[in-house]
Design an enzyme around this catalytic site. Structure first.
Site, PDB file in Angstrom:
ATOM      1  N   THR A  13      -1.949 -22.579 -14.334  1.00  0.00           N
ATOM      2  CA  THR A  13      -1.112 -22.557 -15.538  1.00  0.00           C
ATOM      3  C   THR A  13       0.055 -23.518 -15.477  1.00  0.00           C
ATOM      4  OG1 THR A  13      -1.679 -20.283 -16.076  1.00  0.00           O
ATOM      5  CG2 THR A  13       0.426 -21.041 -16.902  1.00  0.00           C
ATOM      6  N   ASP A  57      -8.630 -24.361 -13.245  1.00  0.00           N
ATOM      7  CA  ASP A  57      -8.121 -22.996 -13.344  1.00  0.00           C
ATOM      8  C   ASP A  57      -8.508 -22.337 -12.014  1.00  0.00           C
ATOM      9  OD1 ASP A  57      -7.727 -20.692 -15.879  1.00  0.00           O
ATOM     10  OD2 ASP A  57      -8.364 -20.035 -13.892  1.00  0.00           O
ATOM     11  N   SER A  58      -7.617 -21.569 -11.430  1.00  0.00           N
ATOM     12  CA  SER A  58      -7.906 -21.071 -10.080  1.00  0.00           C
ATOM     13  C   SER A  58      -9.053 -20.065 -10.058  1.00  0.00           C
ATOM     14  CB  SER A  58      -6.659 -20.497  -9.419  1.00  0.00           C
ATOM     15  OG  SER A  58      -6.363 -19.223  -9.907  1.00  0.00           O
ATOM     16  N   SER A  59      -9.509 -19.610 -11.214  1.00  0.00           N
ATOM     17  CA  SER A  59     -10.695 -18.749 -11.228  1.00  0.00           C
ATOM     18  C   SER A  59     -11.920 -19.530 -10.757  1.00  0.00           C
ATOM     19  CB  SER A  59     -10.962 -18.220 -12.639  1.00  0.00           C
ATOM     20  OG  SER A  59      -9.804 -17.609 -13.130  1.00  0.00           O
ATOM     21  N   THR A  89      -2.309 -18.687 -10.454  1.00  0.00           N
ATOM     22  CA  THR A  89      -1.922 -17.415  -9.833  1.00  0.00           C
ATOM     23  C   THR A  89      -3.113 -16.475  -9.620  1.00  0.00           C
ATOM     24  OG1 THR A  89      -1.434 -16.482 -12.009  1.00  0.00           O
ATOM     25  CG2 THR A  89       0.413 -17.441 -10.792  1.00  0.00           C
ATOM     26  N   ASP A  90      -4.165 -16.643 -10.419  1.00  0.00           N
ATOM     27  CA  ASP A  90      -5.254 -15.651 -10.383  1.00  0.00           C
ATOM     28  C   ASP A  90      -5.867 -15.481  -8.986  1.00  0.00           C
ATOM     29  OD1 ASP A  90      -4.878 -15.144 -13.030  1.00  0.00           O
ATOM     30  OD2 ASP A  90      -6.615 -16.257 -13.743  1.00  0.00           O
ATOM     31  N   THR A 274      -8.139   0.086   2.480  1.00  0.00           N
ATOM     32  CA  THR A 274      -7.819   1.088   1.462  1.00  0.00           C
ATOM     33  C   THR A 274      -7.671   0.488   0.068  1.00  0.00           C
ATOM     34  OG1 THR A 274      -6.192   2.724   0.735  1.00  0.00           O
ATOM     35  CG2 THR A 274      -5.351   0.948   2.109  1.00  0.00           C
ATOM     36  N   GLN A 275      -8.012   1.284  -0.932  1.00  0.00           N
ATOM     37  CA  GLN A 275      -7.797   0.865  -2.326  1.00  0.00           C
ATOM     38  C   GLN A 275      -6.318   0.981  -2.715  1.00  0.00           C
ATOM     39  OE1 GLN A 275     -10.434   3.068  -4.942  1.00  0.00           O
ATOM     40  NE2 GLN A 275     -12.215   2.596  -3.693  1.00  0.00           N
ATOM     41  N   CYS A 276      -5.540   1.684  -1.891  1.00  0.00           N
ATOM     42  CA  CYS A 276      -4.102   1.804  -2.189  1.00  0.00           C
ATOM     43  C   CYS A 276      -3.412   0.475  -1.926  1.00  0.00           C
ATOM     44  CB  CYS A 276      -3.442   2.852  -1.297  1.00  0.00           C
ATOM     45  SG  CYS A 276      -4.065   4.503  -1.560  1.00  0.00           S
TER      46      CYS A 276
HETATM   47  N1  ASP Z   1      -5.872 -18.637 -15.027  1.00  0.00           N
HETATM   48  C1  ASP Z   1      -4.740 -19.273 -14.398  1.00  0.00           C
HETATM   49  C2  ASP Z   1      -5.149 -19.721 -13.005  1.00  0.00           C
HETATM   50  O1  ASP Z   1      -5.203 -18.915 -12.120  1.00  0.00           O
HETATM   51  C3  ASP Z   1      -3.573 -18.337 -14.344  1.00  0.00           C
HETATM   52  C4  ASP Z   1      -2.315 -18.906 -13.706  1.00  0.00           C
HETATM   53  O2  ASP Z   1      -2.250 -19.988 -13.198  1.00  0.00           O
HETATM   54  O3  ASP Z   1      -1.326 -18.163 -13.714  1.00  0.00           O
HETATM   55  O4  ASP Z   1      -5.435 -20.874 -12.811  1.00  0.00           O
END
Ligand code: ASP
Length: 343
Positions: A13, A57-59, A89-90, A274-276
């Site tokens: 982003t 995009d980091s996805s 961030t993803d 753990t899921q916690c």
């Molecule tokens: N979809 C974006 C990514 O991870 C979200 C971000 O950067 O905050 O590339």
């Protein structure tokens, strides 16, 4: 000697702009990003940059992307005092975990950062994140880098990369590090916590081979046998991250335990986390985890899911015997887990 910093732009982003036809945010080139942060020129040291040919995009991050980042750092290691990686961030917590394992005996800062709002927006959080990340990457005491590990800097906090998790799509402080304190708090001053900073000795080297024959099995009430057997039966699978309840508990149905036991006997590694968000796996504390312990499930202590997955990918990518992998899963390699005396 004056610092020099290398910015590695992967996308995310922070550098995105709206596509005029669809309105969706799409990655943009690095010049656009630099034009929006003229403040970078005011540092009294050199800042060079290198960008992925096609910012993403980091996805869309893959193991090959991590290997590319590791390679850029390896080639430039002697020429720069620190590295700042601009990343979406993803999947930032996965990438910072993966890089922490790939970069052995790191003696310099590698700081991931990004933003929730694109750098071109008036209220962007990207400028502060980027400028402070550069400052942290260049910080020295007695001519020695203060940070010598892979971190995430976001919204006034510096976290160990392999302890961090993205918890918010909305807040500017998008990350949390539930099982340890921040390595530094940023206000008027940058307050580092020397007692918890990671240190290693030995020659820096990059080990970027990874094996992706790893799956996640997150349990939930009502889970069917077919789903469990489908995951455990994946051809070529070498390890499973078992995401359990609380301090490492799972249902005690005989079919579930028998399937796991059988898979373990056939050399599948099963790592219990753990899921916690906070706390750790303590197999044997409750009866519902004692059976897991008995059949050879490995306790993952307080590792995040991101650290557990990438640690397994990393260890399975190395020429190690299964017994060595098992032993290393219990150990902290890069500060990714707390070795509690009870474990
Ligand atoms: N979809 C974006 C990514 O991870 C979200 C971000 O950067 O905050 O590339």
């Amino acid at each position: 000697m004056k610092s020099s910093i290398l910015l590695i732009y992967t996308g995310g982003t922070i550098g995105m702009m709206e596509d005029p036809t669809t309105g969706s945010l799409v990655p943009f080139d690095f010049e656009h990003l630099q034009d929006n942060v003229p403040e970078l020129r005011r540092f009294n040291f050199q800042i060079d940059s290198v960008s992925f040919d096609e910012p993403i995009d980091s996805s869309d991050i893959t193991i090959a992307s991590w290997q590319r980042i590791a390679q850029i750092i390896e080639v430039n290691y002697e020429h720069y005092e620190g590295f700042v990686i601009l990343h979406g961030t993803d999947t930032m917590a996965y990438s910072s975990s993966a890089l922490s394992f790939m970069l052995e005996n790191l003696g310099k800062p590698v700081i991931f950062t990004g933003s929730q709002l694109p750098i071109g927006r008036l209220r962007t959080d990207g400028k502060e994140n980027l400028i402070t990340a550069v400052e942290i990457a260049s910080a020295k005491q007695n001519d020695v880098s203060i940070i010598q590990e892979v971190c995430i800097y976001f919204q006034s906090q510096l976290f160990r990369g392999n302890r961090t998790h993205k918890y918010s799509t909305e807040n500017f402080d998008a990350f949390e590090c539930a099982n340890m304190d921040a390595l530094a708090e940023v206000g008027i001053h940058i307050e580092y916590k020397p007692e918890i900073l990671f240190r290693s000795s030995g020659k820096f080297r990059v080990k970027s081979e990874m094996d992706n024959n790893v799956a996640v099995l997150k349990i939930y009430p009502g889970m069917s046998q077919q789903v469990v057997s489908g995951i455990l039966g994946v051809k070529g699978l070498r390890a499973v991250v078992l995401e359990t309840y609380g301090s490492g508990n799972a249902f005690t149905n005989s079919w579930f335990l028998a399937m796991l036991e059988n898979a373990i006997k056939n050399d599948l590694l099963v790592l219990n986390i753990t899921q916690c968000d906070k706390g750790f796996v303590d197999q044997g504390l409750y009866e519902t985890s004692t059976s897991l312990q008995k059949i050879g499930v490995i306790g993952g202590a307080d590792m995040t899911s991101e650290a557990a997955i990438t640690k397994l990918m990393f260890l399975l990518g190395q020429p190690l015997a299964t017994s060595e992998v098992k032993q290393m899963l219990h150990q902290s390699l890069r500060g990714e887990l707390t070795s509690y005396p009870t474990l």
